[in-house]
Design an enzyme around this catalytic site. Structure first.
Site, PDB file in Angstrom:
ATOM      1  N   VAL A 185       1.898  -5.956   3.099  1.00  0.00           N
ATOM      2  CA  VAL A 185       2.534  -6.421   1.867  1.00  0.00           C
ATOM      3  C   VAL A 185       4.042  -6.259   1.928  1.00  0.00           C
ATOM      4  CG1 VAL A 185       2.767  -5.990  -0.611  1.00  0.00           C
ATOM      5  CG2 VAL A 185       0.498  -5.997   0.448  1.00  0.00           C
ATOM      6  N   ASP A 198      10.200   2.940   5.907  1.00  0.00           N
ATOM      7  CA  ASP A 198       8.826   3.356   6.168  1.00  0.00           C
ATOM      8  C   ASP A 198       8.869   4.738   6.802  1.00  0.00           C
ATOM      9  OD1 ASP A 198       5.979   1.507   6.502  1.00  0.00           O
ATOM     10  OD2 ASP A 198       6.039   3.490   7.434  1.00  0.00           O
ATOM     11  N   ARG A 232       6.513   2.487  13.494  1.00  0.00           N
ATOM     12  CA  ARG A 232       6.594   1.168  12.862  1.00  0.00           C
ATOM     13  C   ARG A 232       8.050   0.691  12.816  1.00  0.00           C
ATOM     14  NH1 ARG A 232       4.565  -3.799  11.788  1.00  0.00           N
ATOM     15  NH2 ARG A 232       4.570  -4.366   9.585  1.00  0.00           N
ATOM     16  N   THR A 260      -1.445  -1.746  -5.950  1.00  0.00           N
ATOM     17  CA  THR A 260      -2.521  -1.946  -6.923  1.00  0.00           C
ATOM     18  C   THR A 260      -2.925  -0.620  -7.549  1.00  0.00           C
ATOM     19  OG1 THR A 260      -3.355  -3.844  -5.702  1.00  0.00           O
ATOM     20  CG2 THR A 260      -4.864  -2.781  -7.249  1.00  0.00           C
ATOM     21  N   CYS A 272      -8.294  -4.828  -0.694  1.00  0.00           N
ATOM     22  CA  CYS A 272      -8.124  -5.428  -2.031  1.00  0.00           C
ATOM     23  C   CYS A 272      -9.450  -5.581  -2.755  1.00  0.00           C
ATOM     24  CB  CYS A 272      -7.428  -6.786  -1.908  1.00  0.00           C
ATOM     25  SG  CYS A 272      -5.699  -6.675  -1.431  1.00  0.00           S
TER      26      CYS A 272
END
Length: 429
Positions: free
Chosen positions: A16, A34, A39, A119, A259
């Site tokens: 995302v 991050d 990464r 979320t 999700c």
């Protein structure tokens, strides 16, 4: 101070966060933060292992990739896009979100805006995250900094419905914050924004988007189980029913990922906290969470009908990621098929050309096997509809098996006549 030109930071550079950072990075200087130094190093080389962002897009974006809080302080509009998983008991795990709030709190200055995209259930932003931001920064929300919520809508692996092309729901703690947040997102999201009336409304809107899909797929899965017992092909039924203009064209299948298979538990958790037991949502979750076991059991039955001994036999599972043409292994339900088959004493070998080998071992203890190293199997379960598997001809599928080959087509991607014409025993969900 709040109406000046903003410098955006994105905290969390996964499936995302990275596309969000790239979109803002094409519009101006952006901070990509991050905590995973590996990464950061990967992105600095111009490579994204998730496949969400192409090398040329990374190169074209003005992003300072960093894991240093001092550099995070350069921004004054912080977007938090970290995962919000569930634990082994399917309870929301807010740890990554609260840790990210601590990180942002350390970089927070007067006049800053913090927008959460992760979320959550209604109330998390204001009741859980804001106290952390205030406690770490020593600043007061509303007076010194402001918050908002803008739910992520990115669909991993989808190259059509990308961040800038999906209407963005935005919300803020007051009108001033909402205006700023809407303006910032409108600067990069060509599809425009929808201004929610409150942060809680925006949080609720996100969590029901995937709950609705979860329930529709659960209905299809329950119908597939019923039709299987009746000896009716589910795909044929759906094709016939789909000829009506208002029939919703959902299909049965495994419901995993970060999700659809997770978000409903955030809503049910909140519902139970306020004293309501959400029966329909939880029923749908039980059906979808049980599909891996059902597919494995049908595999065993088909093998028995074909005359195969079960104990010590070999089954090949094609696909381990949670969805087709995507390398994301998080919360994949293919593992449920594998574990159930192993419980029957079956040797399971797994091949997935997109999944990361080290991650497969780390997440599930599965050692992926190259296609040309697969041993002949009694049955092949095509669990994920990767294009590489769709392109396999029936004779190629038969070549992966020995005598009396059994093919389990979970996604219903192969032509029935062609498969059976090649001498394969076929079952599909």
């Amino acid at each position: 101070m709040l109406d000046k030109k903003r410098i955006v930071s994105v905290v969390g550079l996964g499936y995302v966060g990275l596309p969000v950072a790239v979109a803002f990075g094409k519009a101006g200087k952006t901070i990509g933060f991050d905590i995973n130094s590996k990464r950061i190093k990967e992105l600095l080389t111009g490579h994204d292992h998730t496949g969400e962002v192409a090398p040329d897009e990374l190169k074209s974006a003005d992003i300072l990739f960093t894991d240093k809080i001092e550099e995070l302080k350069l921004a004054d509009f912080h977007i938090v896009a970290v995962p919000t998983p569930v634990d082994d008991a399917n309870q929301p795990d807010l740890t990554p979100l609260l840790k990210a709030s601590e990180t942002v709190g350390k970089a927070l200055k007067k006049g800053d805006i913090v927008v959460f995209e992760s979320t959550v259930y209604p109330g998390v932003t204001e009741e859980e995250c804001v106290p952390v931001l205030e406690g770490v920064s020593g600043l007061r929300c509303g007076a010194d900094f402001k918050v908002g919520y803008s739910p992520e809508r990115i669909n991993p692996g989808d190259k059509e419905h990308t961040f800038t092309k999906i209407k963005k729901v935005v919300s803020g703690q007051d009108e001033e914050a909402l205006d700023i947040i809407a303006t910032v997102y409108e600067s990069v999201v060509t599809a425009g924004v929808h201004r929610a009336s409150s942060i809680k409304v925006a949080e609720a809107a996100k969590v029901i988007e995937n709950t609705q899909r979860d329930l529709n797929i659960a209905l299809m899965n329950e119908l597939a189980i019923i039709f299987d017992k009746l000896g009716i092909d589910t795909n044929d039924v759906l094709e016939a029913a789909g000829s009506k203009w208002n029939f919703l064209k959902f299909k049965p299948g495994l419901v995993g990922g970060h999700c659809i298979g997770v978000d409903p538990y955030y809503l049910t958790h909140k519902a139970e906290k306020i004293g309501y037991i959400p029966q329909v949502i939880l029923a749908g979750r039980r059906i979808n969470d049980g599909m891996g076991k059902f597919i494995a059991q049908r595999t065993v039955k088909e093998m028995i009908h074909a005359g195969h001994n079960i104990l010590g036999s070999t089954v090949t599972v094609l696909g381990l990621t949670f969805k087709e043409d995507c390398p994301d292994l998080r919360n994949s339900k293919v593992i449920d098929i594998i574990l159930e088959l192993q419980d029957y004493g079956i040797n399971v070998q797994v091949h997935d050309p997109l999944a990361d080998h080290e991650e497969a071992v780390h997440e599930y203890g599965i050692s992926l096997i190259a296609m040309d190293e697969l041993k002949p199997a009694a049955a092949v379960v095509v669990a994920v509809a990767h294009q590489a598997f769709r392109d396999l001809a029936p004779r190629q599928l038969a070549g992966l098996m020995g005598k009396v080959p059994v093919l389990l087509d979970v996604k219903g991607v192969y032509n029935q006549e062609a498969v059976r014409g090649a001498g394969l025993r076929l079952w599909r969900l």
